[in-house]
Motif scaffolding. Sequence first.
Motif, PDB file in Angstrom:
ATOM      1  N   GLY A   1       0.791  -1.217   0.000  1.00 21.08           N
ATOM      2  CA  GLY A   1       0.000   0.000   0.000  1.00 21.08           C
ATOM      3  C   GLY A   1       0.825   1.270   0.000  1.00 21.08           C
ATOM      4  N   LEU A   2       2.114   1.128  -0.251  1.00 25.04           N
ATOM      5  CA  LEU A   2       2.994   2.296  -0.301  1.00 25.04           C
ATOM      6  C   LEU A   2       2.785   3.090  -1.585  1.00 25.04           C
ATOM      7  CD1 LEU A   2       5.345   3.720   1.209  1.00 25.04           C
ATOM      8  CD2 LEU A   2       6.914   2.236  -0.049  1.00 25.04           C
ATOM      9  N   VAL A   3       2.482   2.402  -2.674  1.00 29.31           N
ATOM     10  CA  VAL A   3       2.131   3.061  -3.929  1.00 29.31           C
ATOM     11  C   VAL A   3       0.733   2.627  -4.337  1.00 29.31           C
ATOM     12  CG1 VAL A   3       4.557   3.174  -4.652  1.00 29.31           C
ATOM     13  CG2 VAL A   3       3.110   1.304  -5.477  1.00 29.31           C
ATOM     14  N   ASN A   4       0.085   3.484  -5.116  1.00 35.45           N
ATOM     15  CA  ASN A   4      -1.300   3.217  -5.516  1.00 35.45           C
ATOM     16  C   ASN A   4      -1.402   2.375  -6.768  1.00 35.45           C
ATOM     17  OD1 ASN A   4      -1.151   6.175  -4.263  1.00 35.45           O
ATOM     18  ND2 ASN A   4      -3.071   5.242  -3.667  1.00 35.45           N
ATOM     19  N   GLN A   5      -0.490   2.621  -7.718  1.00 38.69           N
ATOM     20  CA  GLN A   5      -0.510   1.858  -8.960  1.00 38.69           C
ATOM     21  C   GLN A   5       0.914   1.697  -9.472  1.00 38.69           C
ATOM     22  OE1 GLN A   5      -3.651   2.539 -11.909  1.00 38.69           O
ATOM     23  NE2 GLN A   5      -4.474   4.173 -10.618  1.00 38.69           N
ATOM     24  N   VAL A   6       1.119   0.637 -10.267  1.00 39.20           N
ATOM     25  CA  VAL A   6       2.411   0.378 -10.902  1.00 39.20           C
ATOM     26  C   VAL A   6       2.187   0.265 -12.401  1.00 39.20           C
ATOM     27  CG1 VAL A   6       4.351  -1.225 -11.105  1.00 39.20           C
ATOM     28  CG2 VAL A   6       3.317  -0.803  -8.867  1.00 39.20           C
ATOM     29  N   GLY A   7       3.036   0.919 -13.167  1.00 37.93           N
ATOM     30  CA  GLY A   7       2.922   0.865 -14.620  1.00 37.93           C
ATOM     31  C   GLY A   7       4.221   0.441 -15.266  1.00 37.93           C
ATOM     32  N   GLY A   8       4.124  -0.226 -16.391  1.00 36.48           N
ATOM     33  CA  GLY A   8       5.303  -0.639 -17.146  1.00 36.48           C
ATOM     34  C   GLY A   8       5.508   0.275 -18.336  1.00 36.48           C
ATOM     35  N   PHE A   9       5.379  -0.297 -19.551  1.00 32.46           N
ATOM     36  CA  PHE A   9       5.526   0.506 -20.767  1.00 32.46           C
ATOM     37  C   PHE A   9       4.472   1.599 -20.852  1.00 32.46           C
ATOM     38  CE2 PHE A   9       2.476  -2.755 -21.861  1.00 32.46           C
ATOM     39  CZ  PHE A   9       1.555  -2.102 -22.645  1.00 32.46           C
ATOM     40  N   ASN A  10       3.362   1.418 -20.121  1.00 34.28           N
ATOM     41  CA  ASN A  10       2.262   2.380 -20.149  1.00 34.28           C
ATOM     42  C   ASN A  10       2.342   3.379 -19.009  1.00 34.28           C
ATOM     43  OD1 ASN A  10       1.743   0.483 -18.112  1.00 34.28           O
ATOM     44  ND2 ASN A  10      -0.473   0.755 -18.250  1.00 34.28           N
ATOM     45  N   PHE A  11       3.507   3.495 -18.374  1.00 35.71           N
ATOM     46  CA  PHE A  11       3.636   4.327 -17.173  1.00 35.71           C
ATOM     47  C   PHE A  11       3.180   5.764 -17.405  1.00 35.71           C
ATOM     48  CE2 PHE A  11       6.375   7.286 -14.731  1.00 35.71           C
ATOM     49  CZ  PHE A  11       5.900   7.013 -13.460  1.00 35.71           C
ATOM     50  N   ASP A  12       3.707   6.413 -18.432  1.00 36.00           N
ATOM     51  CA  ASP A  12       3.358   7.816 -18.693  1.00 36.00           C
ATOM     52  C   ASP A  12       1.872   7.985 -18.955  1.00 36.00           C
ATOM     53  OD1 ASP A  12       6.004   8.577 -18.383  1.00 36.00           O
ATOM     54  OD2 ASP A  12       6.460   8.419 -20.521  1.00 36.00           O
ATOM     55  N   ALA A  13       1.297   7.068 -19.732  1.00 41.73           N
ATOM     56  CA  ALA A  13      -0.129   7.138 -20.037  1.00 41.73           C
ATOM     57  C   ALA A  13      -0.963   6.914 -18.777  1.00 41.73           C
ATOM     58  CB  ALA A  13      -0.498   6.107 -21.104  1.00 41.73           C
ATOM     59  N   LEU A  14      -0.502   6.002 -17.916  1.00 49.24           N
ATOM     60  CA  LEU A  14      -1.204   5.734 -16.668  1.00 49.24           C
ATOM     61  C   LEU A  14      -1.206   6.966 -15.769  1.00 49.24           C
ATOM     62  CD1 LEU A  14      -2.553   3.777 -14.636  1.00 49.24           C
ATOM     63  CD2 LEU A  14      -0.238   3.066 -13.937  1.00 49.24           C
ATOM     64  N   VAL A  15      -0.057   7.617 -15.662  1.00 43.66           N
ATOM     65  CA  VAL A  15       0.029   8.828 -14.845  1.00 43.66           C
ATOM     66  C   VAL A  15      -0.948   9.889 -15.345  1.00 43.66           C
ATOM     67  CG1 VAL A  15       1.516  10.772 -14.205  1.00 43.66           C
ATOM     68  CG2 VAL A  15       2.412   8.431 -14.126  1.00 43.66           C
ATOM     69  N   MET A  16      -0.979  10.105 -16.657  1.00 38.35           N
ATOM     70  CA  MET A  16      -1.862  11.134 -17.206  1.00 38.35           C
ATOM     71  C   MET A  16      -3.322  10.732 -17.104  1.00 38.35           C
ATOM     72  SD  MET A  16       0.058  13.571 -17.670  1.00 38.35           S
ATOM     73  CE  MET A  16      -1.364  14.583 -18.112  1.00 38.35           C
ATOM     74  N   GLN A  17      -3.599   9.445 -17.149  1.00 35.31           N
ATOM     75  CA  GLN A  17      -4.980   8.981 -16.986  1.00 35.31           C
ATOM     76  C   GLN A  17      -5.473   9.315 -15.574  1.00 35.31           C
ATOM     77  OE1 GLN A  17      -5.643   4.704 -16.658  1.00 35.31           O
ATOM     78  NE2 GLN A  17      -7.426   4.883 -17.997  1.00 35.31           N
ATOM     79  N   VAL A  18      -4.647   9.016 -14.566  1.00 36.63           N
ATOM     80  CA  VAL A  18      -5.015   9.326 -13.180  1.00 36.63           C
ATOM     81  C   VAL A  18      -5.110  10.834 -12.984  1.00 36.63           C
ATOM     82  CG1 VAL A  18      -4.302   9.155 -10.768  1.00 36.63           C
ATOM     83  CG2 VAL A  18      -4.011   7.194 -12.296  1.00 36.63           C
ATOM     84  N   ALA A  19      -4.144  11.577 -13.523  1.00 40.72           N
ATOM     85  CA  ALA A  19      -4.159  13.037 -13.394  1.00 40.72           C
ATOM     86  C   ALA A  19      -5.395  13.633 -14.053  1.00 40.72           C
ATOM     87  CB  ALA A  19      -2.891  13.628 -14.011  1.00 40.72           C
ATOM     88  N   GLY A  20      -5.767  13.085 -15.203  1.00 37.89           N
ATOM     89  CA  GLY A  20      -6.948  13.577 -15.906  1.00 37.89           C
ATOM     90  C   GLY A  20      -8.215  13.394 -15.090  1.00 37.89           C
ATOM     91  N   LYS A  21      -8.333  12.252 -14.425  1.00 39.10           N
ATOM     92  CA  LYS A  21      -9.516  12.004 -13.592  1.00 39.10           C
ATOM     93  C   LYS A  21      -9.556  12.959 -12.403  1.00 39.10           C
ATOM     94  CE  LYS A  21     -10.185   7.132 -14.804  1.00 39.10           C
ATOM     95  NZ  LYS A  21     -10.207   5.726 -14.315  1.00 39.10           N
ATOM     96  N   LEU A  22      -8.392  13.219 -11.823  1.00 37.86           N
ATOM     97  CA  LEU A  22      -8.349  14.160 -10.709  1.00 37.86           C
ATOM     98  C   LEU A  22      -8.682  15.577 -11.175  1.00 37.86           C
ATOM     99  CD1 LEU A  22      -5.135  12.963  -8.809  1.00 37.86           C
ATOM    100  CD2 LEU A  22      -7.519  12.594  -8.143  1.00 37.86           C
ATOM    101  N   ALA A  23      -8.166  15.940 -12.351  1.00 36.25           N
ATOM    102  CA  ALA A  23      -8.408  17.280 -12.885  1.00 36.25           C
ATOM    103  C   ALA A  23      -9.889  17.515 -13.167  1.00 36.25           C
ATOM    104  CB  ALA A  23      -7.592  17.490 -14.157  1.00 36.25           C
ATOM    105  N   ALA A  24     -10.607  16.444 -13.463  1.00 41.31           N
ATOM    106  CA  ALA A  24     -12.034  16.562 -13.770  1.00 41.31           C
ATOM    107  C   ALA A  24     -12.913  16.472 -12.526  1.00 41.31           C
ATOM    108  CB  ALA A  24     -12.443  15.470 -14.762  1.00 41.31           C
ATOM    109  N   GLY A  25     -12.291  16.269 -11.366  1.00 39.56           N
ATOM    110  CA  GLY A  25     -13.056  16.068 -10.137  1.00 39.56           C
ATOM    111  C   GLY A  25     -13.439  17.362  -9.448  1.00 39.56           C
TER     112      GLY A  25
END
Length: 255
Positions: free
Chosen positions: A175-199
């Motif tokens: 539980g130290l990190v919320n999500q782990v990404g591989g080759f999709n790391f950058d896209a995953l970060v922006m996906q989470v950021a986008g959801k927060l930005a829309a909140g």
Amino acid sequence: MTTLNTNLKSGAAILTLNRPERANAFNFEMTNALMDALSHAENDPNVKCVVITGAGKVFSAGQDITEMKQGGAISYREHLEKTYNPLILQIRNMGKPVIAAVNGPCAGAAFGIALACDLRIAKSSAYFVVGFSGIALAPDSGVSLFLPKYIGLGRAQEYFYSNKPITSHLAYEWGLVNQVGGFNFDALVMQVAGKLAAGPREAFAAGKQAFNHAILPNLEDALHYEGILQDKAGKSAEHREGVAAFLGKRAPKFE
């Protein structure tokens, strides 16, 4: 070359630590630049959330030890009170969500900064190192408070004493990190950021205040006490040997 790159993307302020030649280690310039960028992001209505990441393949190695030793004798407590303590409090008191996008190794004070963020997304190849005991220092930058809260006191002490790396997958399991990404790391970060930005910004800010009040009411005191301990440790023979060994790229010999 600027020590911090800033970019606004889809409502997210992307703050990139930019000292790759020094493993993105923090010097005074980069610490101040990050605090200034966070203040600007807090007051910019176009910014809905913040992402902190590192240039290249490293998030950050923590404090730049070389810089600390260039000025001769220095009070570690005073240094913390001017740099990491206000930075940690700034992240926790910021009304907008802050994501640590841990793209590579993360150690020492940088670990504290990542722990202070609201969410941590780690690249699969990233890892975390407490780091301080390697140069005979106590944990600072909030690590003494945040780490036991995330992974428990026993584990926190084990990884402080041993300096063993915590892999991203183990960090996720604990539980130290919320999500782990591989080759999709950058896209995953922006996906989470986008959801927060829309909140709902006001609700997010109120929720963060509630969590701080319930879970971190003693954060400021913990940071202050870390400074007291660090000042004493920073004057010890053990620390001098730890730094000499670090700079000499050898194993320390503690008496």
